[in-house]
Motif scaffolding. Structure first.
Motif, PDB file in Angstrom:
ATOM      1  N   LEU A   1     -16.258 -21.016   9.557  1.00  0.00           N
ATOM      2  CA  LEU A   1     -15.003 -21.112   8.812  1.00  0.00           C
ATOM      3  C   LEU A   1     -14.834 -22.456   8.096  1.00  0.00           C
ATOM      4  CD1 LEU A   1     -12.634 -19.488  11.474  1.00  0.00           C
ATOM      5  CD2 LEU A   1     -13.258 -18.502   9.263  1.00  0.00           C
ATOM      6  N   LEU A   2     -15.380 -23.516   8.707  1.00  0.00           N
ATOM      7  CA  LEU A   2     -15.204 -24.840   8.129  1.00  0.00           C
ATOM      8  C   LEU A   2     -15.964 -25.027   6.819  1.00  0.00           C
ATOM      9  CD1 LEU A   2     -15.374 -27.052  11.367  1.00  0.00           C
ATOM     10  CD2 LEU A   2     -13.343 -26.253  10.142  1.00  0.00           C
ATOM     11  N   ASN A   3     -16.869 -24.091   6.521  1.00  0.00           N
ATOM     12  CA  ASN A   3     -17.675 -24.207   5.304  1.00  0.00           C
ATOM     13  C   ASN A   3     -17.140 -23.367   4.147  1.00  0.00           C
ATOM     14  OD1 ASN A   3     -19.530 -25.964   6.535  1.00  0.00           O
ATOM     15  ND2 ASN A   3     -20.635 -24.250   7.440  1.00  0.00           N
ATOM     16  N   ILE A   4     -15.997 -22.732   4.344  1.00  0.00           N
ATOM     17  CA  ILE A   4     -15.408 -21.934   3.266  1.00  0.00           C
ATOM     18  C   ILE A   4     -14.946 -22.854   2.132  1.00  0.00           C
ATOM     19  CG2 ILE A   4     -13.495 -20.411   2.627  1.00  0.00           C
ATOM     20  CD1 ILE A   4     -13.558 -19.265   5.427  1.00  0.00           C
ATOM     21  N   VAL A   5     -15.301 -22.489   0.912  1.00  0.00           N
ATOM     22  CA  VAL A   5     -14.865 -23.244  -0.279  1.00  0.00           C
ATOM     23  C   VAL A   5     -13.652 -22.533  -0.862  1.00  0.00           C
ATOM     24  CG1 VAL A   5     -15.502 -24.071  -2.561  1.00  0.00           C
ATOM     25  CG2 VAL A   5     -17.216 -24.001  -0.735  1.00  0.00           C
ATOM     26  N   TYR A   6     -12.514 -23.205  -0.853  1.00  0.00           N
ATOM     27  CA  TYR A   6     -11.272 -22.603  -1.343  1.00  0.00           C
ATOM     28  C   TYR A   6     -11.145 -22.847  -2.846  1.00  0.00           C
ATOM     29  CZ  TYR A   6     -10.174 -22.160   3.586  1.00  0.00           C
ATOM     30  OH  TYR A   6     -10.208 -21.831   4.909  1.00  0.00           O
TER      31      TYR A   6
ATOM     32  N   LEU B   1      -7.711 -18.633  -4.156  1.00  0.00           N
ATOM     33  CA  LEU B   1      -6.294 -18.869  -3.876  1.00  0.00           C
ATOM     34  C   LEU B   1      -5.395 -17.946  -4.697  1.00  0.00           C
ATOM     35  CD1 LEU B   1      -6.341 -22.785  -3.725  1.00  0.00           C
ATOM     36  CD2 LEU B   1      -6.212 -21.197  -1.802  1.00  0.00           C
ATOM     37  N   LEU B   2      -5.743 -17.730  -5.969  1.00  0.00           N
ATOM     38  CA  LEU B   2      -4.960 -16.825  -6.803  1.00  0.00           C
ATOM     39  C   LEU B   2      -5.037 -15.389  -6.298  1.00  0.00           C
ATOM     40  CD1 LEU B   2      -5.789 -18.175 -10.387  1.00  0.00           C
ATOM     41  CD2 LEU B   2      -3.596 -18.327  -9.182  1.00  0.00           C
ATOM     42  N   SER B   3      -6.228 -15.008  -5.846  1.00  0.00           N
ATOM     43  CA  SER B   3      -6.415 -13.654  -5.311  1.00  0.00           C
ATOM     44  C   SER B   3      -5.584 -13.445  -4.056  1.00  0.00           C
ATOM     45  CB  SER B   3      -7.899 -13.422  -5.007  1.00  0.00           C
ATOM     46  OG  SER B   3      -8.091 -12.151  -4.429  1.00  0.00           O
TER      47      SER B   3
ATOM     48  N   ALA C   1      -2.868 -15.065  -3.255  1.00  0.00           N
ATOM     49  CA  ALA C   1      -1.441 -15.117  -3.593  1.00  0.00           C
ATOM     50  C   ALA C   1      -0.949 -13.786  -4.137  1.00  0.00           C
ATOM     51  CB  ALA C   1      -1.193 -16.229  -4.611  1.00  0.00           C
ATOM     52  N   ALA C   2      -1.862 -12.999  -4.699  1.00  0.00           N
ATOM     53  CA  ALA C   2      -1.460 -11.745  -5.328  1.00  0.00           C
ATOM     54  C   ALA C   2      -1.707 -10.528  -4.451  1.00  0.00           C
ATOM     55  CB  ALA C   2      -2.200 -11.593  -6.660  1.00  0.00           C
ATOM     56  N   THR C   3      -2.005 -10.738  -3.172  1.00  0.00           N
ATOM     57  CA  THR C   3      -2.375  -9.616  -2.307  1.00  0.00           C
ATOM     58  C   THR C   3      -1.241  -8.607  -2.133  1.00  0.00           C
ATOM     59  OG1 THR C   3      -1.808 -11.008  -0.404  1.00  0.00           O
ATOM     60  CG2 THR C   3      -4.128 -10.853  -1.007  1.00  0.00           C
ATOM     61  N   ARG C   4      -0.007  -9.101  -2.013  1.00  0.00           N
ATOM     62  CA  ARG C   4       1.118  -8.189  -1.817  1.00  0.00           C
ATOM     63  C   ARG C   4       1.296  -7.270  -3.023  1.00  0.00           C
ATOM     64  NH1 ARG C   4       3.565  -6.037   2.533  1.00  0.00           N
ATOM     65  NH2 ARG C   4       5.647  -5.276   1.990  1.00  0.00           N
ATOM     66  N   GLN C   5       1.201  -7.867  -4.212  1.00  0.00           N
ATOM     67  CA  GLN C   5       1.324  -7.064  -5.426  1.00  0.00           C
ATOM     68  C   GLN C   5       0.190  -6.037  -5.525  1.00  0.00           C
ATOM     69  OE1 GLN C   5       3.887  -7.089  -7.641  1.00  0.00           O
ATOM     70  NE2 GLN C   5       2.860  -5.294  -8.480  1.00  0.00           N
ATOM     71  N   LYS C   6      -1.022  -6.455  -5.156  1.00  0.00           N
ATOM     72  CA  LYS C   6      -2.163  -5.534  -5.188  1.00  0.00           C
ATOM     73  C   LYS C   6      -1.950  -4.380  -4.216  1.00  0.00           C
ATOM     74  CE  LYS C   6      -5.676  -8.950  -6.487  1.00  0.00           C
ATOM     75  NZ  LYS C   6      -6.884  -9.681  -6.039  1.00  0.00           N
ATOM     76  N   TYR C   7      -1.352  -4.677  -3.068  1.00  0.00           N
ATOM     77  CA  TYR C   7      -1.095  -3.640  -2.072  1.00  0.00           C
ATOM     78  C   TYR C   7      -0.103  -2.605  -2.621  1.00  0.00           C
ATOM     79  CZ  TYR C   7       0.594  -1.446   2.248  1.00  0.00           C
ATOM     80  OH  TYR C   7       0.943  -0.544   3.217  1.00  0.00           O
ATOM     81  N   HIS C   8       0.967  -3.071  -3.269  1.00  0.00           N
ATOM     82  CA  HIS C   8       1.951  -2.147  -3.833  1.00  0.00           C
ATOM     83  C   HIS C   8       1.335  -1.333  -4.976  1.00  0.00           C
ATOM     84  CE1 HIS C   8       5.505  -3.118  -1.541  1.00  0.00           C
ATOM     85  NE2 HIS C   8       5.302  -4.422  -1.721  1.00  0.00           N
ATOM     86  N   ASN C   9       0.480  -1.955  -5.762  1.00  0.00           N
ATOM     87  CA  ASN C   9      -0.210  -1.230  -6.821  1.00  0.00           C
ATOM     88  C   ASN C   9      -1.108  -0.130  -6.245  1.00  0.00           C
ATOM     89  OD1 ASN C   9       1.008  -2.850  -8.747  1.00  0.00           O
ATOM     90  ND2 ASN C   9      -0.761  -4.228  -8.932  1.00  0.00           N
ATOM     91  N   TYR C  10      -1.755  -0.462  -5.137  1.00  0.00           N
ATOM     92  CA  TYR C  10      -2.612   0.510  -4.464  1.00  0.00           C
ATOM     93  C   TYR C  10      -1.785   1.693  -3.978  1.00  0.00           C
ATOM     94  CZ  TYR C  10      -5.299   2.604  -0.651  1.00  0.00           C
ATOM     95  OH  TYR C  10      -5.920   3.502   0.183  1.00  0.00           O
ATOM     96  N   LEU C  11      -0.618   1.431  -3.375  1.00  0.00           N
ATOM     97  CA  LEU C  11       0.256   2.516  -2.892  1.00  0.00           C
ATOM     98  C   LEU C  11       0.735   3.382  -4.045  1.00  0.00           C
ATOM     99  CD1 LEU C  11       2.428   0.678  -0.194  1.00  0.00           C
ATOM    100  CD2 LEU C  11       0.462   2.176   0.169  1.00  0.00           C
ATOM    101  N   ASP C  12       1.064   2.763  -5.184  1.00  0.00           N
ATOM    102  CA  ASP C  12       1.484   3.536  -6.357  1.00  0.00           C
ATOM    103  C   ASP C  12       0.368   4.438  -6.870  1.00  0.00           C
ATOM    104  OD1 ASP C  12       3.980   2.368  -6.270  1.00  0.00           O
ATOM    105  OD2 ASP C  12       3.475   0.772  -7.704  1.00  0.00           O
TER     106      ASP C  12
END
Length: 438
Positions: A409-414, A419-421, A423-434
């Motif tokens: 985990l310590l080697n993950i490059v943020y 970060l943008l992806s 941040a948009a996870t909730r919107q993507k989830y609602h789009n998926y449900l639609d």
């Protein structure tokens, strides 16, 4: 059933591609190959060690009052470990813990019989009582540990994703010889210098076996047996114990010979790619390469016309590296290095070795077993929860594999994109449900 499946797969591949499968055995390294053989050896004796170790664990499992009595009487806070009935080779620590607590177990059983603590009427308690009454139980466990430790290094070495099939012939032969030398006469074993000669040893013939009183059952086991003889001068029990050790080894070796991939010419021939032995003898290396080429031609994987070019290039490769890079071959470590990277460095992008490099690439993709697949099943089991959908499981596995690939985990490059992806996870989830509604 397995042979039928292989036959159907072969027919399907032949129909689609006109080629045949390369046979290195249906087991490869499968963890059960060794576990089944080890279990078969145990089952050939009358020791019932699996049952004993299982019941020891159940004696104290989920019984706080009994654990408290045990600790109070003995002062010991160590308890039996879980015995794994389908992966016997993982039970070395289980057997060693049982050996460690045997004196304490004896004190506890004695206190229970004297009514100092509550005596249990369970099957596990009755089994523990028989264990402490068996003066040879420590010797049995020590022999079990001896044989398991003979095999465990091989098993651990091959539980990796690297291309390891090329080393299996030598390592498996050495392991088999180590087991056979415990009960086969040295005069018989001295000629077993190759896998084929090892298979030709008639270990089942009593004439070729060491006298049961001189069997190599291990220093620690011998000491435990001597301690028993001091307390009980029964030669019969000692002889029966050694006889069981012989049956254990005989059955185990027999199963290994039946299951081991050493009987396949391709597995033996591929040892030519082991850098540690490749440069030792040119004639032997060329002979092994000829075997590999013949099998590749018969399976339709390479053209027969190219074999002479491959052999010529191999001769040049051999002579060049014998003069210039012999140390890198001799010092190659399968645990630290990768064979594909090693040969990529020495063969790729070199026109003079282009035919040889194509063959090396072809055989390097052959798997030594399905450890990575089985490990994947274990990972799936760990991440599975109720109502987890397929897409969620796939996403978790992608994350898990990426974290493993980068080393933690310590080697993950943020990155900004990550970060943008996120941040948009909730919107993507609602789009998926639609999308699912339409």
């Amino acid at each position: 059933m397995a042979q039928m499946l292989i036959s159907l797969a072969q027919q399907n591949i032949d129909k689609q591609t006109g080629k045949k499968m390369l046979n290195v055995g249906s087991y490869g390294l499968h963890i059960l190959m060794l576990s089944i053989c080890f279990r078969a050896g145990c089952a050939s004796t009358d020791w019932e060690l699996g049952n004993a170790l299982t019941n020891l664990k159940w004696l104290f499992k989920d019984v706080p009052a009994r654990r408290e009595d045990y600790t109070e009487v003995t002062g010991c806070t160590s308890f039996p470990l879980d015995f794994c009935s389908h992966r016997w080779l993982e039970n070395v620590e289980v057997a060693e813990r049982a050996l460690q607590i045997c004196p304490s177990l004896k004190m506890y059983i004695s206190a229970a019989k004297m009514k100092t603590v509550t005596e249990s009427l369970t099957k596990s308690f009755k089994t523990a009582e028989k264990i402490v009454q068996d003066a040879l139980f420590p010797a049995k466990l020590k022999f079990l540990v001896l044989v398991a430790k003979e095999i465990t290094p091989f098993l651990k070495l091959y539980q990796m994703h690297k291309p390891m099939l090329r080393f299996m012939c030598g390592d498996l032969t050495n392991m088999l010889k180590g087991l056979m030398e415990k009960f086969v006469k040295p005069s018989v074993m001295k000629d077993a210098t190759t896998p084929v000669k090892c298979f030709q040893v008639d270990y089942a013939n009593s004439v070729n076996r060491i006298d049961v009183t001189k069997m190599r059952i291990g220093f620690v086991t011998e000491r435990a047996l001597e301690e028993h003889m001091k307390q009980n001068s029964s030669e019969k029990l000692s002889l029966e114990f050694r006889q069981n050790c012989k049956l254990f080894l005989l059955k185990m070796v027999s199963k290994l010979f039946e299951k081991a991939p050493l009987k396949y010419p391709l597995v033996r021939g591929l040892s030519v790619l082991d850098p540690r032995v490749l440069l030792k003898n040119k004639e032997t290396s060329v002979r092994k390469l000829n075997t590999v080429l013949r099998l590749l031609v018969e399976s339709g994987r390479i053209e027969e016309q190219s074999c002479d070019d491959i052999l010529r290039e191999f001769g040049q490769f051999y002579d060049h590296n014998l003069m210039c890079a012999s140390d890198s071959f001799r010092n190659f470590n399968p645990q630290m290095g990768r064979l594909d990277e090693f040969y990529h460095e020495h063969l790729s992008n070199k026109v003079e070795f282009r035919h040889l490099w194509e063959v090396v690439k072809l055989v390097l993709v052959l798997s030594h077993g399905q450890a990575s697949v089985e490990r994947g099943f274990s990972v799936n089991k760990e991440v599975m929860v109720d109502n987890l959908k397929e897409d969620s499981l796939i996403a978790q596995r992608i994350i898990h594999d990426h974290v493993n690939h980068i080393g933690g985990l310590l080697n993950i490059v943020y990155t900004k994109e990550l970060l943008l992806s996120a941040a948009a996870t909730r919107q993507k989830y609602h789009n998926y449900l639609d999308d699912q509604k339409h």
